[in-house]
Design an enzyme around this catalytic site. Structure first.
Site, short mmCIF file in Angstrom:
data_model
loop_
_atom_site.label_atom_id
_atom_site.label_comp_id
_atom_site.label_asym_id
_atom_site.label_seq_id
_atom_site.Cartn_x
_atom_site.Cartn_y
_atom_site.Cartn_z
N SER A 1 9.32 3.72 44.56
CA SER A 1 9.89 3.16 43.33
C SER A 1 10.89 2.05 43.61
CB SER A 1 10.56 4.27 42.50
OG SER A 1 11.50 4.98 43.29
N HIS B 1 18.25 3.37 43.63
CA HIS B 1 17.68 2.19 42.98
C HIS B 1 18.80 1.19 42.66
CE1 HIS B 1 14.77 5.47 42.24
NE2 HIS B 1 13.90 4.51 42.52
N ASP C 1 22.19 8.00 40.29
CA ASP C 1 21.20 7.21 41.04
C ASP C 1 21.91 6.19 41.93
OD1 ASP C 1 19.15 5.69 42.00
OD2 ASP C 1 18.20 5.30 40.07
#
Length: 419
Positions: A148, A396, A393
């Site tokens: 991702s 990312h 997170d």
């Protein structure tokens, strides 16, 4: 008298010949020395120029690429400097931003993390030019293959290109998870592809014996590159390969279809193997698959992994990333597991370059991204009161954000490739 003249003439001729012989000998020596120096210079010029980022073991690497003036410049070693012009798009102007990276939409209060650019130590890296990029890739196909974070990179690129054109989604079977995407820029006949393969090798998620529930435990066949991407790349001009973060997950390792060990599976009588074992074997299998593709004539970019920045706990134990400014290069070292994973990628990349016939290039973003703990979504990937099971997170990257600099690196390398 005649004999005297003749003797003088002979001595003069001998002297001339002696001088000529000495001159020829000296010239020959100079030519040999020059030839040796030329060989040494060419040899040095063709060696990888590792400019090591400061680390606990003094080993972190960055390739050099010629800049537009043909002078050697290590674009991957430098510092982050303020950029008053940034960001070059907003979360409102780009519709390609994944919700979990839309930090401003979900309430991130600061904006300084968007206002930096990467400055190499000994040259300038031009800001991304979407017109120039699309001209360079006109008629080409570029595929992002991996996890991702690779998708995060592709969405960043789409946002940067949106000032010129948005692509048409021609994916054959779009899915909610967006594990496969095919996008076409019609005016440039440029195709962008994303192929989900977080381990790069064949993988299966194990299920409970009593039902269809996923266990979060993966079977990894470390010597079998994932056919989801290897069977598709023959017509691609560029592939951008990445993997690392998923190898922290619990997994059972197979080679030659035989169980050889696992990572934290806690199965009885099964050897526990480290992350580094699985990552090394997976990259080795991926690079061998590329080198074995007779019909693939494109360029493979290894995009090195971007370190996460969890502090005060692990990702599932309250860890977070709350810093609001980049580090300076002297403030942090690449060390521990991050250093191990990075060096494995470089070593397997070098082996693929050395023993293969395909083109491999290093998109070495690790040193730059180590310095950006401020660029992650943290808790700003969803609404504060939203009933979701999401951890902070710190893997990312917010869009807009530091990940946009990867397009600067990529365009520079594509231009060098074209030359």
């Amino acid at each position: 008298m005649g004999n005297q003249i003749s003797n003088c003439t002979c001595r003069s001729m001998e002297k001339i010949r002696s001088n000529q012989t000495r001159i020829i000998k000296n010239i020959t020596i100079l030519i040999v020395i020059a030839f040796i120096l030329l060989i040494l210079l060419v040899h040095i010029d063709h060696q990888p120029n590792y400019n090591f980022l400061k680390t606990s073991s003094s080993s972190s690497a960055a390739l050099t690429y010629a800049d537009s003036t043909a002078a050697k410049c290590d674009i991957f070693t430098g510092e982050w400097v303020p950029d008053a012009r940034a960001p070059y798009y907003t979360n409102r102007s780009c519709r390609a931003i994944h919700e979990h990276q839309n930090c401003i939409k979900y309430g991130r209060p600061d904006s300084e993390f968007m206002k930096w650019r990467w400055k190499p130590d000994k040259c300038d890296l031009p800001a991304f030019d979407p017109h120039r990029f699309l001209e360079v890739v006109r008629g080409k196909t570029m595929a992002f293959i991996g996890d991702s974070v690779g998708r995060n990179q592709m969405q960043s690129l789409i946002c940067l290109l949106s000032k010129v054109e948005y692509p048409n989604d021609v994916s054959s079977s779009p899915t909610h998870e967006e594990h496969f995407k095919r996008l076409i820029y019609l005016n440039y006949n440029f195709t962008l592809v994303f192929r989900w393969s977080p381990f790069l090798v064949r993988s299966e998620e194990r299920r409970d014996t009593d039902g269809p529930t996923n266990t979060g435990l993966f079977n990894l066949y470390l010597d079998e590159a994932d056919k989801a991407w290897t069977t598709q790349i023959d017509g691609y001009d560029y592939i951008i390969l990445n993997a690392a973060h998923w190898f922290t997950r619990t997994a059972v390792y197979y080679e030659n279809r035989r169980l050889i060990g696992c990572r934290y599976c806690q199965f009885p009588n099964i050897t526990d193997l480290p992350i580094t074992y699985g990552l090394r074997r997976a990259f080795r299998a991926a690079f061998r698959a590329i080198n074995g593709k007779k019909n693939f004539r494109g360029v493979t970019f290894l995009r090195t992994f971007a370190p996460s920045h969890f502090e005060n706990g692990l990702w599932n134990a309250g860890g977070n990333c709350l810093r609001r400014r980049p580090f300076r290069s002297e403030e942090i070292n690449l060390e521990g597991m991050n250093l191990d994973l990075y060096m494995i990628q470089l070593e397997e990349f070098r082996a693929a370059q050395r023993f293969g016939e395909r083109k491999f290039r290093l998109l070495d973003i690790t040193p730059a991204m180590l310095l950006r703990p401020d660029g992650h979504p943290s808790r700003y990937g969803h609404l504060p009161d939203e009933n979701v099971t999401l951890y902070n997170d710190c893997v990312h990257w917010c869009l807009p954000g530091p990940i946009d600099s990867w397009a600067d690196f990529l365009l520079h390398m594509l231009r060098m490739e074209a030359q």
